[in-house]
Design a protein around this motif. Structure first.
Motif, PDB file in Angstrom:
ATOM      1  N   PRO A  71       8.278   2.292 -11.096  1.00  0.00           N
ATOM      2  CA  PRO A  71       9.313   2.515 -10.083  1.00  0.00           C
ATOM      3  C   PRO A  71       9.122   1.641  -8.847  1.00  0.00           C
ATOM      4  CG  PRO A  71       8.434   4.599 -10.889  1.00  0.00           C
ATOM      5  CD  PRO A  71       7.544   3.520 -11.431  1.00  0.00           C
ATOM      6  N   GLU A  72      10.188   1.447  -8.111  1.00  0.00           N
ATOM      7  CA  GLU A  72      10.149   0.684  -6.866  1.00  0.00           C
ATOM      8  C   GLU A  72       9.101   1.277  -5.926  1.00  0.00           C
ATOM      9  OE1 GLU A  72      11.118  -2.369  -4.362  1.00  0.00           O
ATOM     10  OE2 GLU A  72      11.969  -2.018  -6.350  1.00  0.00           O
ATOM     11  N   GLY A  73       8.309   0.408  -5.327  1.00  0.00           N
ATOM     12  CA  GLY A  73       7.286   0.844  -4.388  1.00  0.00           C
ATOM     13  C   GLY A  73       5.940   1.125  -5.022  1.00  0.00           C
ATOM     14  N   ASP A  74       5.875   1.169  -6.349  1.00  0.00           N
ATOM     15  CA  ASP A  74       4.610   1.461  -7.022  1.00  0.00           C
ATOM     16  C   ASP A  74       3.573   0.375  -6.738  1.00  0.00           C
ATOM     17  OD1 ASP A  74       3.245   3.199  -9.251  1.00  0.00           O
ATOM     18  OD2 ASP A  74       2.975   1.127  -9.926  1.00  0.00           O
ATOM     19  N   ALA A  75       3.983  -0.872  -6.782  1.00  0.00           N
ATOM     20  CA  ALA A  75       3.035  -1.972  -6.560  1.00  0.00           C
ATOM     21  C   ALA A  75       2.447  -1.922  -5.159  1.00  0.00           C
ATOM     22  CB  ALA A  75       3.726  -3.317  -6.789  1.00  0.00           C
ATOM     23  N   GLN A  76       3.284  -1.621  -4.184  1.00  0.00           N
ATOM     24  CA  GLN A  76       2.806  -1.563  -2.808  1.00  0.00           C
ATOM     25  C   GLN A  76       1.816  -0.411  -2.618  1.00  0.00           C
ATOM     26  OE1 GLN A  76       5.839  -1.981  -3.871  1.00  0.00           O
ATOM     27  NE2 GLN A  76       6.755  -3.742  -2.834  1.00  0.00           N
ATOM     28  N   GLU A  77       2.104   0.724  -3.242  1.00  0.00           N
ATOM     29  CA  GLU A  77       1.200   1.873  -3.126  1.00  0.00           C
ATOM     30  C   GLU A  77      -0.123   1.603  -3.832  1.00  0.00           C
ATOM     31  OE1 GLU A  77      -0.199   5.824  -2.261  1.00  0.00           O
ATOM     32  OE2 GLU A  77       1.109   4.333  -1.335  1.00  0.00           O
ATOM     33  N   ARG A  78      -0.065   1.005  -5.007  1.00  0.00           N
ATOM     34  CA  ARG A  78      -1.295   0.658  -5.706  1.00  0.00           C
ATOM     35  C   ARG A  78      -2.105  -0.347  -4.889  1.00  0.00           C
ATOM     36  NH1 ARG A  78      -1.715   2.019 -11.219  1.00  0.00           N
ATOM     37  NH2 ARG A  78       0.067   3.254 -11.905  1.00  0.00           N
ATOM     38  N   ALA A  79      -1.431  -1.336  -4.325  1.00  0.00           N
ATOM     39  CA  ALA A  79      -2.147  -2.336  -3.519  1.00  0.00           C
ATOM     40  C   ALA A  79      -2.847  -1.675  -2.338  1.00  0.00           C
ATOM     41  CB  ALA A  79      -1.163  -3.402  -3.037  1.00  0.00           C
ATOM     42  N   ARG A  80      -2.178  -0.727  -1.708  1.00  0.00           N
ATOM     43  CA  ARG A  80      -2.777  -0.023  -0.573  1.00  0.00           C
ATOM     44  C   ARG A  80      -4.008   0.782  -1.010  1.00  0.00           C
ATOM     45  NH1 ARG A  80      -3.030   4.807   1.474  1.00  0.00           N
ATOM     46  NH2 ARG A  80      -1.709   5.725  -0.163  1.00  0.00           N
ATOM     47  N   LEU A  81      -3.879   1.489  -2.120  1.00  0.00           N
ATOM     48  CA  LEU A  81      -4.994   2.301  -2.603  1.00  0.00           C
ATOM     49  C   LEU A  81      -6.172   1.433  -3.039  1.00  0.00           C
ATOM     50  CD1 LEU A  81      -3.025   4.936  -4.712  1.00  0.00           C
ATOM     51  CD2 LEU A  81      -4.339   5.402  -2.635  1.00  0.00           C
ATOM     52  N   TYR A  82      -5.888   0.330  -3.692  1.00  0.00           N
ATOM     53  CA  TYR A  82      -6.962  -0.523  -4.188  1.00  0.00           C
ATOM     54  C   TYR A  82      -7.691  -1.209  -3.034  1.00  0.00           C
ATOM     55  CZ  TYR A  82      -4.468   0.160  -8.643  1.00  0.00           C
ATOM     56  OH  TYR A  82      -3.838   0.702  -9.739  1.00  0.00           O
ATOM     57  N   ALA A  83      -6.940  -1.542  -1.993  1.00  0.00           N
ATOM     58  CA  ALA A  83      -7.591  -2.112  -0.808  1.00  0.00           C
ATOM     59  C   ALA A  83      -8.530  -1.093  -0.177  1.00  0.00           C
ATOM     60  CB  ALA A  83      -6.535  -2.563   0.198  1.00  0.00           C
ATOM     61  N   ALA A  84      -8.070   0.149  -0.068  1.00  0.00           N
ATOM     62  CA  ALA A  84      -8.904   1.202   0.514  1.00  0.00           C
ATOM     63  C   ALA A  84     -10.147   1.460  -0.334  1.00  0.00           C
ATOM     64  CB  ALA A  84      -8.090   2.481   0.674  1.00  0.00           C
TER      65      ALA A  84
END
Length: 241
Positions: free
Chosen positions: A155-168
Motif C-alpha cells: 500500500p501507499e506509504g509502506d516504503a516510507q514507514e519501512r524506511a523510517r523503522l529500518y533507520a531507527a
C-alpha cells in the motif's frame, strides 16, 4: 570497525546531488579486478548476477556458495565490497554477521522479502532483525536495508514507514528497489538516511537519480547481462561467414 568499513560509510556522505555513489556489481574475481582498476572506489555484488554466473536463478544459490563467491571477490580487490545477501538465508544475526565479515565484505544488502514465501516480512519484525544485526556487528558492517514495498505492490506509504523503522533499527542506508524516482526524496526524508536507487542499464541517468534524492546507485544483474550480450556477439567474429 575496519578501514574499509569506514571508507564505505564515508563514501555515502557529503556527496553533491548530481554526484551519487556509483557501485557496479561484479560477479567474480575477474570482473571485480576490472572494475576496481577502472577507479570505482567500492563494489556491490548482485545476488542475481552471481546466481546467473553459476547457472541458476536468483534466490537459488545456497548460502555457502554465495559467501564463497563474495570472498573470492573481496580477496581480489583493494576496495570495500558490499554483498547482496538476499534475506540473510535464515541465519541467526550473530552468525550472519560473522560470515559476512569472514568473507571480507564490509557491507551487505538485506531484503525484507521472505525467500521461502515470496512475501513481505512484517516491517516491525524486519526492523527487529536489522537491530539484532546491528547489535552483533557494531560499527563493523555497513547495512543497506532493502525495502521491497514497490516490488510487492504494498500500500501507499509502506516504503516510507519501512524506511523510517529500518533507520531507527540502525541501518546505514535504505534501498527501496523499483521505487518511482519521484518517491526517492520522500523516502530519504522519512528515513534520514542515504537512499540506494536501482539503475537498470540505459533506462536511467545516475546524476538525475541523484538530483531526485538518491545517494547511491546500483545496477542489479544488468552488468552481467550486458557482458553476456557482448559475448553473444563473438561467434560471428570468431567464425566469420
Amino acid at each position: 570497525m575496519t578501514d574499509f568499513t569506514a571508507t564505505l560509510r564515508a563514501l555515502h556522505h557529503g556527496r553533491l546531488p548530481d554526484d551519487p555513489l556509483i557501485l557496479p556489481g561484479p560477479w567474480d574475481a575477474g570482473t571485480a579486478r576490472v572494475l576496481a582498476d577502472a577507479g570505482f572506489p567500492a563494489l556491490a555484488t548482485p545476488s542475481a548476477g552471481i546466481a546467473m554466473s553459476l547457472g541458476v536463478a536468483d534466490g537459488e544459490v545456497p548460502a555457502d556458495e554465495m559467501f564463497a563467491a563474495v570472498a573470492r571477490i573481496a580477496r581480489a580487490v583493494p576496495v570495500p565490497v558490499s554483498a547482496d545477501l538476499e534475506d540473510g538465508y535464515g541465519l541467526p544475526p550473530a552468525e550472519l554477521v560473522e560470515r559476512i565479515l569472514e568473507s571480507g565484505a564490509v557491507g551487505c544488502n538485506l531484503e525484507d522479502t521472505d525467500r521461502r514465501t515470496g512475501r513481505l516480512v512484517d516491517p516491525h519484525e524486519q526492523a527487529d532483525r536489522l537491530a539484532a544485526v546491528r547489535a552483533a556487528a557494531g560499527d563493523a558492517l555497513f547495512v543497506n536495508a532493502r525495502v521491497d514495498s514497490y516490488l510487492r505492490d504494498a500500500p501507499e506509504g509502506d516504503a516510507q514507514e519501512r524506511a523510517r523503522l529500518y533507520a531507527a533499527a540502525g541501518a546505514d542506508c535504505v534501498f527501496p528497489i523499483f521505487a518511482p524516482p519521484e518517491r526517492l526524496a520522500e523516502i530519504a526524508e522519512a528515513s534520514g538516511l542515504p537512499v540506494n536507487a536501482l539503475c537498470r542499464g540505459g533506462e536511467c541517468v545516475p546524476a538525475e537519480l541523484g538530483e531526485l534524492g538518491a545517494t547511491r546507485i546500483t545496477f542489479g544483474p544488468w552488468l552481467y547481462k550486458r557482458t553476456m550480450a557482448g559475448l553473444g556477439d563473438l561467434p560471428a567474429v570468431l567464425r566469420p561467414a
